[in-house]
Design an enzyme around this catalytic site. Structure first.
Site, PDB file in Angstrom:
ATOM      1  N   GLN A  35      53.317   9.473  50.714  1.00 54.98           N
ATOM      2  CA  GLN A  35      54.453   8.792  51.327  1.00 54.98           C
ATOM      3  C   GLN A  35      54.755   9.443  52.679  1.00 54.98           C
ATOM      4  O   GLN A  35      55.037  10.637  52.757  1.00 54.98           O
ATOM      5  CB  GLN A  35      55.702   8.840  50.443  1.00 54.98           C
ATOM      6  CG  GLN A  35      56.786   7.905  50.967  1.00 54.98           C
ATOM      7  CD  GLN A  35      58.109   8.030  50.234  1.00 54.98           C
ATOM      8  OE1 GLN A  35      58.716   9.089  50.245  1.00 54.98           O
ATOM      9  NE2 GLN A  35      58.558   6.947  49.602  1.00 54.98           N
TER      10      GLN A  35
ATOM     11  N   TYR B  45      66.383   6.688  56.316  1.00 49.78           N
ATOM     12  CA  TYR B  45      65.609   7.538  57.213  1.00 49.78           C
ATOM     13  C   TYR B  45      65.136   6.729  58.425  1.00 49.78           C
ATOM     14  O   TYR B  45      65.564   5.600  58.640  1.00 49.78           O
ATOM     15  CB  TYR B  45      64.467   8.195  56.441  1.00 49.78           C
ATOM     16  CG  TYR B  45      64.975   9.056  55.304  1.00 49.78           C
ATOM     17  CD1 TYR B  45      65.810  10.143  55.557  1.00 49.78           C
ATOM     18  CD2 TYR B  45      64.674   8.770  53.973  1.00 49.78           C
ATOM     19  CE1 TYR B  45      66.309  10.934  54.521  1.00 49.78           C
ATOM     20  CE2 TYR B  45      65.168   9.546  52.941  1.00 49.78           C
ATOM     21  CZ  TYR B  45      65.988  10.627  53.219  1.00 49.78           C
ATOM     22  OH  TYR B  45      66.484  11.399  52.195  1.00 49.78           O
TER      23      TYR B  45
ATOM     24  N   ARG C   9      57.756   0.984  51.661  1.00 50.90           N
ATOM     25  CA  ARG C   9      58.993   1.022  50.880  1.00 50.90           C
ATOM     26  C   ARG C   9      60.158   0.666  51.795  1.00 50.90           C
ATOM     27  O   ARG C   9      60.266   1.209  52.902  1.00 50.90           O
ATOM     28  CB  ARG C   9      59.225   2.403  50.267  1.00 50.90           C
ATOM     29  CG  ARG C   9      60.312   2.415  49.203  1.00 50.90           C
ATOM     30  CD  ARG C   9      60.534   3.783  48.601  1.00 50.90           C
ATOM     31  NE  ARG C   9      61.049   3.671  47.241  1.00 50.90           N
ATOM     32  CZ  ARG C   9      61.645   4.660  46.584  1.00 50.90           C
ATOM     33  NH1 ARG C   9      61.809   5.836  47.153  1.00 50.90           N
ATOM     34  NH2 ARG C   9      62.074   4.478  45.350  1.00 50.90           N
TER      35      ARG C   9
ATOM     36  N   GLY D 258      60.901   7.706  38.176  1.00 53.38           N
ATOM     37  CA  GLY D 258      61.194   8.886  38.966  1.00 53.38           C
ATOM     38  C   GLY D 258      61.505  10.108  38.129  1.00 53.38           C
ATOM     39  O   GLY D 258      60.618  10.798  37.645  1.00 53.38           O
ATOM     40  N   ARG D 259      62.778  10.383  37.951  1.00 57.02           N
ATOM     41  CA  ARG D 259      63.195  11.638  37.327  1.00 57.02           C
ATOM     42  C   ARG D 259      62.583  11.904  35.952  1.00 57.02           C
ATOM     43  O   ARG D 259      62.301  13.067  35.622  1.00 57.02           O
ATOM     44  CB  ARG D 259      64.727  11.687  37.258  1.00 57.02           C
ATOM     45  CG  ARG D 259      65.358  11.874  38.631  1.00 57.02           C
ATOM     46  CD  ARG D 259      66.869  11.856  38.564  1.00 57.02           C
ATOM     47  NE  ARG D 259      67.460  12.249  39.826  1.00 57.02           N
ATOM     48  CZ  ARG D 259      68.768  12.351  40.042  1.00 57.02           C
ATOM     49  NH1 ARG D 259      69.613  12.062  39.069  1.00 57.02           N
ATOM     50  NH2 ARG D 259      69.224  12.724  41.220  1.00 57.02           N
TER      51      ARG D 259
END
Length: 347
Positions: free
Chosen positions: A100, A179, A226, A316-317
């Site tokens: 990424q 971002y 993304r 994810g987590r």
């Protein structure tokens, strides 16, 4: 309930995934000196290689893109060599891995590279301090010049080239979560009046330039993106953003991509200006392979795939807490709960 997760998936004519479970990008802040990936990181990713595809932690494309401590880079030969150890370890276990690519934009801090300014689309700052380094307050950025934007496009393309040299199977351009690229796509953070701001046509220009440059450098089949149509993280929402993302998705449909990944922490949230959830909006406006993410379990994610809401499920987590997540789900075993105490741990 989860059977559909374990069917192979043809991403494109060159990439076949062993299953539909993706390991979502998870910032771990564990790079070594020089932002070089470590052997511990290689071990960490290799243990999770039974995911259909691993998306690496966000990896900065150049020094002034850093906004968090110890996040790895892809702009020096030492970093490329460090990532090669990681990708070799994943491939030896039969896995696939995308890098990424990241520039944090106005969320960057010059403490990390010894500079004195931060660059972003516009001179609009963010309140607060750097996570894990609360003594560092965010700065008001300087707006990029047109020439600097062109350089930034090339830096994304070069980082993609470096990723392939490092052995990655492809890249995911990080255009989400407040971002740099995402900052161009929202009115709150893009207040430019030149060819990169002021209208939907202008606001999608830089993101599309990055996508096109990366595709030209490494091929569309290895290029994913993304995006965050909902301004929910580090950016204030604005109903005018809908027009921007409608246009962006239409223009992306004119291009080939490996996949499109929604950037959202909780996909159950309904956004009025998107007429629903982020995944529903993306499905309605994009022809691309869609990765769903945001609070799904294996059961709810499999149900969403079965209902045609998206094609692949990013977890994810739970992957932090369960290096053997895929095996546990497949066997119907309990998945260990994630806790914040696990964040600094690689295992």
């Amino acid at each position: 309930m989860t059977q559909s997760l374990f069917t192979p998936f043809v991403l494109n004519e060159r990439l076949m995934l062993n299953n539909r479970i993706l390991m979502a990008p998870l910032t771990r802040c564990m790079a070594g000196p020089g932002l070089v990936p470590t052997q511990t990181m290689a071990d960490y990713y290799a243990r999770r290689a039974d995911a259909g595809l691993i998306i690496s932690e966000a990896t900065i494309i150049r020094a002034d893109g850093q906004g968090y401590p110890n996040t790895p880079g892809l702009f020096t030969q030492e970093q490329i060599a460090g990532w090669r150890v990681v990708t070799d370890a994943v491939h030896e276990k039969g896995g696939k891995i995308f890098a990424q690519l990241w520039h944090t934009g106005r969320v960057a801090h010059p403490h990390f590279w010894g500079g004195d300014e931060v660059l972003a689309p516009s001179a609009v700052g963010i309140e607060g301090t750097v996570p894990r380094m609360r003594e560092l307050a965010y700065l008001v950025p300087r707006a990029l010049t047109v020439a600097e934007i062109a350089t930034l496009v090339e830096d994304y393309a070069k980082a993609a080239e470096n990723a392939i040299e490092a052995g990655f199977d492809g890249v995911e351009i990080h255009g989400a979560n407040g971002y740099m690229i995402d900052e161009f796509l929202h009115h709150d953070t893009n207040r430019r009046t030149d060819e990169f701001g002021g209208s939907a046509e202008n606001m999608v220009r830089f993101p599309l330039q990055v996508v096109d440059a990366v595709i030209e450098r490494i091929g569309a089949w290895r290029t994913a993106l993304r995006i965050s149509p909902a301004a929910y993280f580090n950016i204030a929402p604005d109903n005018r953003d809908r027009e921007v993302f409608d246009l962006l998705l239409a223009r992306l449909d004119e291009r080939e991509l490996a996949y499109l990944h929604g950037g959202i922490f909780d996909d159950s949230v309904h956004y009025d200006y998107l007429d629903g959830r982020v995944s529903d909006y993306l499905r309605a406006h994009s022809r691309h392979t869609l990765v769903g993410v945001g609070g799904y379990s294996a059961d709810t994610g499999a149900s969403a795939i079965d209902e045609g809401k998206f094609d692949l499920l990013a977890i994810g987590r739970p992957f932090i807490a369960n290096h053997d997540y895929v095996a546990r789900v497949k066997a119907g075993q309990e998945v260990l709960a994630y806790s914040d105490e696990q964040l600094p741990v690689l295992y």
